[in-house]
Design a protein around this motif. Structure first.
Motif, short mmCIF file in Angstrom:
data_model
loop_
_atom_site.label_atom_id
_atom_site.label_comp_id
_atom_site.label_asym_id
_atom_site.label_seq_id
_atom_site.Cartn_x
_atom_site.Cartn_y
_atom_site.Cartn_z
N PRO A 247 -6.01 7.73 8.80
CA PRO A 247 -6.17 7.08 10.10
C PRO A 247 -7.38 6.16 10.19
O PRO A 247 -7.41 5.29 11.08
CB PRO A 247 -6.28 8.26 11.07
CG PRO A 247 -6.67 9.43 10.23
CD PRO A 247 -6.05 9.20 8.90
N SER A 248 -8.34 6.31 9.31
CA SER A 248 -9.53 5.45 9.39
C SER A 248 -9.36 4.12 8.67
O SER A 248 -10.20 3.22 8.81
CB SER A 248 -10.74 6.19 8.82
OG SER A 248 -10.57 6.45 7.44
N LEU A 249 -8.30 3.96 7.90
CA LEU A 249 -8.09 2.73 7.14
C LEU A 249 -7.40 1.66 7.99
O LEU A 249 -6.42 1.97 8.69
CB LEU A 249 -7.23 2.99 5.91
CG LEU A 249 -7.86 3.67 4.71
CD1 LEU A 249 -6.80 3.90 3.63
CD2 LEU A 249 -9.02 2.86 4.15
N PRO A 250 -7.86 0.42 7.93
CA PRO A 250 -7.10 -0.68 8.56
C PRO A 250 -5.83 -0.93 7.74
O PRO A 250 -5.90 -1.24 6.55
CB PRO A 250 -8.06 -1.87 8.49
CG PRO A 250 -9.40 -1.30 8.16
CD PRO A 250 -9.14 -0.05 7.38
N LEU A 251 -4.69 -0.80 8.38
CA LEU A 251 -3.40 -0.96 7.72
C LEU A 251 -2.49 -1.81 8.59
O LEU A 251 -2.46 -1.62 9.81
CB LEU A 251 -2.76 0.41 7.46
CG LEU A 251 -3.55 1.37 6.58
CD1 LEU A 251 -3.06 2.81 6.78
CD2 LEU A 251 -3.43 0.96 5.11
N MET B 83 6.33 2.38 5.97
CA MET B 83 5.29 2.71 4.99
C MET B 83 3.91 2.67 5.65
O MET B 83 3.08 3.56 5.44
CB MET B 83 5.32 1.71 3.82
CG MET B 83 6.56 1.77 2.98
SD MET B 83 6.61 3.21 1.89
CE MET B 83 8.15 2.88 1.00
N VAL B 84 3.68 1.63 6.43
CA VAL B 84 2.40 1.52 7.13
C VAL B 84 2.22 2.70 8.08
O VAL B 84 1.13 3.29 8.17
CB VAL B 84 2.32 0.18 7.89
CG1 VAL B 84 1.09 0.13 8.78
CG2 VAL B 84 2.31 -0.99 6.89
N ASP B 85 3.27 3.10 8.78
CA ASP B 85 3.18 4.25 9.68
C ASP B 85 2.84 5.53 8.91
O ASP B 85 1.99 6.32 9.35
CB ASP B 85 4.50 4.44 10.43
CG ASP B 85 4.76 3.35 11.46
OD1 ASP B 85 3.80 2.66 11.85
OD2 ASP B 85 5.93 3.20 11.86
N ALA B 86 3.49 5.73 7.76
CA ALA B 86 3.21 6.92 6.96
C ALA B 86 1.78 6.91 6.43
O ALA B 86 1.10 7.93 6.41
CB ALA B 86 4.20 7.02 5.80
N ALA B 87 1.31 5.73 6.01
CA ALA B 87 -0.06 5.62 5.52
C ALA B 87 -1.07 5.88 6.63
O ALA B 87 -2.11 6.53 6.41
CB ALA B 87 -0.28 4.24 4.91
N ARG B 88 -0.78 5.40 7.84
CA ARG B 88 -1.69 5.63 8.96
C ARG B 88 -1.81 7.11 9.29
O ARG B 88 -2.89 7.60 9.65
CB ARG B 88 -1.21 4.87 10.19
CG ARG B 88 -1.50 3.38 10.15
CD ARG B 88 -0.87 2.68 11.32
NE ARG B 88 -1.21 1.25 11.33
CZ ARG B 88 -0.48 0.32 11.92
NH1 ARG B 88 0.64 0.66 12.56
NH2 ARG B 88 -0.84 -0.95 11.87
N THR C 206 0.80 -1.22 0.00
CA THR C 206 0.00 0.00 0.00
C THR C 206 0.83 1.27 0.00
O THR C 206 0.34 2.33 -0.39
CB THR C 206 -0.98 -0.02 1.20
OG1 THR C 206 -1.97 0.99 1.03
CG2 THR C 206 -0.25 0.18 2.52
N GLY C 207 2.09 1.21 0.44
CA GLY C 207 2.91 2.42 0.44
C GLY C 207 2.29 3.51 1.31
O GLY C 207 2.09 3.33 2.51
N ALA C 208 1.97 4.63 0.69
CA ALA C 208 1.34 5.74 1.42
C ALA C 208 -0.16 5.57 1.57
O ALA C 208 -0.84 6.48 2.07
CB ALA C 208 1.64 7.06 0.71
N GLY C 209 -0.71 4.43 1.17
CA GLY C 209 -2.14 4.17 1.32
C GLY C 209 -3.00 4.76 0.23
O GLY C 209 -4.23 4.79 0.35
N THR C 210 -2.39 5.18 -0.87
CA THR C 210 -3.12 5.90 -1.91
C THR C 210 -4.24 5.09 -2.54
O THR C 210 -5.38 5.56 -2.64
CB THR C 210 -2.14 6.34 -3.01
OG1 THR C 210 -1.11 7.15 -2.43
CG2 THR C 210 -2.85 7.12 -4.09
N VAL C 211 -3.94 3.87 -2.96
CA VAL C 211 -4.96 3.06 -3.64
C VAL C 211 -6.05 2.65 -2.68
O VAL C 211 -7.25 2.69 -3.01
CB VAL C 211 -4.30 1.84 -4.32
CG1 VAL C 211 -5.37 0.89 -4.86
CG2 VAL C 211 -3.38 2.29 -5.45
N ALA C 212 -5.68 2.24 -1.47
CA ALA C 212 -6.69 1.84 -0.48
C ALA C 212 -7.63 3.00 -0.18
O ALA C 212 -8.86 2.82 -0.09
CB ALA C 212 -6.01 1.36 0.79
N ALA C 213 -7.08 4.20 0.00
CA ALA C 213 -7.92 5.36 0.30
C ALA C 213 -8.84 5.70 -0.87
O ALA C 213 -10.01 6.04 -0.67
CB ALA C 213 -7.04 6.56 0.65
#
Length: 265
Positions: A81-85, A72-77, A47-54
């Motif tokens: 913050p509402s996404l399960p990562l 990466m998970v920390d940066a995405a969180r 997921t990297g920065a969480g872009t696709v999941a968001a």
């Protein structure tokens, strides 16, 4: 294999924005393959920065993401913050067979040791009738490479590594090759194409990735002594002044290979 340790935040501020360009086409491909509107459970692998999941969550999916690198998970969180990562890696995802209606791996298979085994794992966690979509960088040099080569040459600090790619294209990095990979793991209704966009970023933001050790150029920067790092930064600023548009931004046309397939019922 690149070392991504600790690069989550600098990646999120720089090169993650490059990868954003393929996110919406990837999601469009998933919806077209499934033949239904965005809904159900969505997994973003790498997921990297969480872009696709968001982006999937905004469309209506119940989305979550995993990445092999904890930073990466920390940066995405921090950004979502509402996404399960969580931290997890191919080819051993911690999910039961058929857990997700849609599975994405954007610019991931070009980083794994065994693309076939990893693609099989993506197919395993997809539900019957669910879609698996993958993007990879195409065969050939990156459009960013001339900037890195020129900056290093101007600085005298180091040389960019010679192109290690053979004269024959890496089949995985072509539409036909990526489609064949999805077919080899049992997916059906496969479609593969190339998608293009323009990466727009300020020189300062792009340098965050370099200074943070992201990608080949970041690894080179990390290997230098302080005076050589300073020389490289100075040369980079000189080179980017030659390349910026009137608004002070850099623009790099990019292309990715996108393939999507459906797990048989």
């Amino acid at each position: 294999m690149a070392d991504w340790s600790g690069t989550g935040e600098p990646y999120a501020q720089s090169f993650a924005r490059l990868c954003e360009g393929a996110a919406e086409p990837l999601l469009d491909a998933i919806e077209a393959a499934r033949g239904v509107p965005a809904a159900g459970r969505f997994l973003d692998v790498g997921t990297g920065a969480g872009t696709v999941a968001a982006a999937a969550a905004r469309r209506g999916y119940t989305a979550q993401g995993v990445d092999a690198e904890a930073s990466m998970v920390d940066a995405a969180r921090r950004r979502h913050p509402s996404l399960p990562l969580t931290v997890a890696a191919l080819p051993a995802l911690p999910f039961r067979d058929g857990s997700f209606d849609a599975v994405a791996a954007s610019f991931v298979l070009n980083h794994v040791a065994d693309p076939l085994k990893s693609a099989g794992e993506l197919a395993r966690v997809a539900a019957p009738g669910g879609a698996v979509a993958i993007t990879v960088w195409p065969w050939g040099p990156s459009p960013l490479r001339p900037l890195w080569e020129a900056s290093l040459a101007r600085s005298g600090a180091a040389a960019y590594p010679a192109d290690s790619q053979s004269t024959e294209p890496d089949i995985l990095r072509t539409p036909d090759g990526l489609a064949a990979l999805l077919g080899a793991v049992g997916l059906a209704k496969i479609r593969a194409t190339a998608v293009s966009w323009t990466f727009v970023i300020s020189p300062a933001d792009l340098w965050i990735g370099v200074a943070g050790g992201v990608a080949t150029i970041g690894g080179i920067h990390q290997s230098l002594e302080d005076d050589s790092r300073t020389a490289l930064h100075r040369a980079y600023l000189e080179e980017t002044r030659l390349r910026i548009d009137d608004d002070g931004l850099l623009r790099f046309p990019h292309t990715a290979v996108l393939a999507v397939g459906v797990r048989a019922d």
